[in-house]
Design an enzyme around this catalytic site. Sequence first.
Site, PDB file in Angstrom:
ATOM      1  N   SER A   5       0.855  -1.191   0.000  1.00 46.78           N
ATOM      2  CA  SER A   5       0.000   0.000   0.000  1.00 46.78           C
ATOM      3  C   SER A   5       0.885   1.233   0.000  1.00 46.78           C
ATOM      4  CB  SER A   5      -0.892   0.014   1.243  1.00 46.78           C
ATOM      5  OG  SER A   5      -1.387   1.325   1.451  1.00 46.78           O
ATOM      6  N   HIS A  30      -1.306  -1.413  -4.260  1.00 48.62           N
ATOM      7  CA  HIS A  30      -2.573  -1.045  -3.624  1.00 48.62           C
ATOM      8  C   HIS A  30      -2.607   0.467  -3.399  1.00 48.62           C
ATOM      9  CE1 HIS A  30      -6.033  -2.087  -0.936  1.00 48.62           C
ATOM     10  NE2 HIS A  30      -5.606  -1.067  -0.202  1.00 48.62           N
ATOM     11  N   ASP A  32      -4.757   3.568  -1.895  1.00 50.74           N
ATOM     12  CA  ASP A  32      -5.826   3.895  -0.953  1.00 50.74           C
ATOM     13  C   ASP A  32      -6.385   5.275  -1.228  1.00 50.74           C
ATOM     14  OD1 ASP A  32      -6.108   1.658   0.852  1.00 50.74           O
ATOM     15  OD2 ASP A  32      -4.042   2.077   1.466  1.00 50.74           O
ATOM     16  N   MET A  34      -9.119   8.054  -0.181  1.00 50.11           N
ATOM     17  CA  MET A  34      -9.983   8.452   0.943  1.00 50.11           C
ATOM     18  C   MET A  34     -10.577   9.828   0.671  1.00 50.11           C
ATOM     19  SD  MET A  34      -7.427   7.413   4.027  1.00 50.11           S
ATOM     20  CE  MET A  34      -6.695   5.775   4.124  1.00 50.11           C
ATOM     21  N   HIS A  63      -8.419   1.092  -3.953  1.00 53.27           N
ATOM     22  CA  HIS A  63      -9.320   0.841  -2.828  1.00 53.27           C
ATOM     23  C   HIS A  63     -10.072   2.134  -2.548  1.00 53.27           C
ATOM     24  CE1 HIS A  63      -9.619  -0.322   1.745  1.00 53.27           C
ATOM     25  NE2 HIS A  63     -10.788  -0.260   1.154  1.00 53.27           N
ATOM     26  N   MET A  65     -12.218   4.201  -0.608  1.00 52.70           N
ATOM     27  CA  MET A  65     -12.843   4.453   0.691  1.00 52.70           C
ATOM     28  C   MET A  65     -13.561   5.788   0.586  1.00 52.70           C
ATOM     29  SD  MET A  65      -9.693   3.112   3.020  1.00 52.70           S
ATOM     30  CE  MET A  65      -8.527   3.400   1.706  1.00 52.70           C
ATOM     31  N   MET A 134     -11.571  -6.016   5.717  1.00 56.66           N
ATOM     32  CA  MET A 134     -10.751  -5.035   6.433  1.00 56.66           C
ATOM     33  C   MET A 134     -10.364  -5.597   7.803  1.00 56.66           C
ATOM     34  SD  MET A 134     -10.239  -2.453   4.436  1.00 56.66           S
ATOM     35  CE  MET A 134      -9.258  -1.576   5.659  1.00 56.66           C
ATOM     36  N   GLY A 139      -8.965   4.256   7.163  1.00 56.62           N
ATOM     37  CA  GLY A 139      -8.764   5.698   7.339  1.00 56.62           C
ATOM     38  C   GLY A 139      -7.302   6.059   7.552  1.00 56.62           C
ATOM     39  N   GLY A 141      -3.115   4.436   7.912  1.00 52.43           N
ATOM     40  CA  GLY A 141      -2.141   3.354   7.921  1.00 52.43           C
ATOM     41  C   GLY A 141      -1.571   3.202   9.327  1.00 52.43           C
ATOM     42  N   GLY A 142      -0.856   2.122   9.554  1.00 54.81           N
ATOM     43  CA  GLY A 142      -0.132   1.957  10.809  1.00 54.81           C
ATOM     44  C   GLY A 142      -0.961   1.525  12.002  1.00 54.81           C
ATOM     45  N   ASP A 172      -6.521  -6.287   4.741  1.00 55.51           N
ATOM     46  CA  ASP A 172      -5.956  -4.939   4.663  1.00 55.51           C
ATOM     47  C   ASP A 172      -6.006  -4.286   6.038  1.00 55.51           C
ATOM     48  OD1 ASP A 172      -5.172  -2.393   3.947  1.00 55.51           O
ATOM     49  OD2 ASP A 172      -6.853  -2.014   2.593  1.00 55.51           O
ATOM     50  N   GLY A 174      -2.816  -3.511   9.288  1.00 57.57           N
ATOM     51  CA  GLY A 174      -2.017  -4.142  10.339  1.00 57.57           C
ATOM     52  C   GLY A 174      -1.375  -5.455   9.942  1.00 57.57           C
ATOM     53  N   GLY A 194       1.271  -1.774   4.211  1.00 61.17           N
ATOM     54  CA  GLY A 194       1.831  -0.445   3.999  1.00 61.17           C
ATOM     55  C   GLY A 194       3.035  -0.224   4.890  1.00 61.17           C
TER      56      GLY A 194
END
Length: 218
Positions: A5, A30, A32, A34, A63, A65, A134, A139, A141-142, A172, A174, A194
């Site tokens: 990601s 990937h 993301d 948002m 993706h 979102m 999910m 919303g 990363g990390g 997707d 963690g 990611g």
Amino acid sequence: MIAPSILAADFARLGEQVREVADAGANRIHIDVMDGHFVPNLSMGSVVVKGLRPITTLPLEVHLMVEDPGRFLDGFVKAGADTLIVHLEVLPDPRPMIEQIRSLGKKVGLAFNPDMAVERIEPFLRDIDLALCMTVFPGFGGQAYIPESTQRIKKLRAMVNMHNPACEIEVDGGIDARTIREAASAGATVFVAGTAIFGAAKGPAAALQELQQLAKIV
Ligand code: DX5
Ligand code: ZN
């Protein structure tokens, strides 16, 4: 299959980082997207897909979102996206959207958040290429993998086997060297990562290869 990601990449060196993971054996990229409404954050739009398209032959999966994915499909397709992933939460009946993506000649993914009953995706499994479970609330990363995700992946695996074994199961959020094996043994086949790739002290290439190995040993 590993899908890095780019949300966690160094945007000042985005092309370079994508080339690095591609050379190291990434299976797809990937992206993301948002909108600040469906999720409480903003990220990137189709210009990023357009910028990456000439630098890699890897599939680009987007993706979405966003609250109203239909508004953006054409733009991402024109920019060079290969797969469009939309969220079940914003589509009371996802069938028209699935059809629309198919008519654009692209692969279809259907995503759902950790608080949605897994059974809700069952009626659509025959019509999609990828089911995205999910493993964090989207919303940012990390975040840490939600442990209950493992049971949800198992449920999804059983449903996919019954209705459409060719459908990929993607996870997707963690995903790292600790959680990837658990997700893989529960039945996931595509792993978005990611932070575990672009934030790794050992560098993206080594981190990616470690994840590839761990995903294989289930
Ligand atoms: C979550 C995004 C993810 C995210 C994963 O909102 O959909 O794709 O970038 O990031 P990590 O791997 O850092 O959890
Ligand atoms: Zn994502």
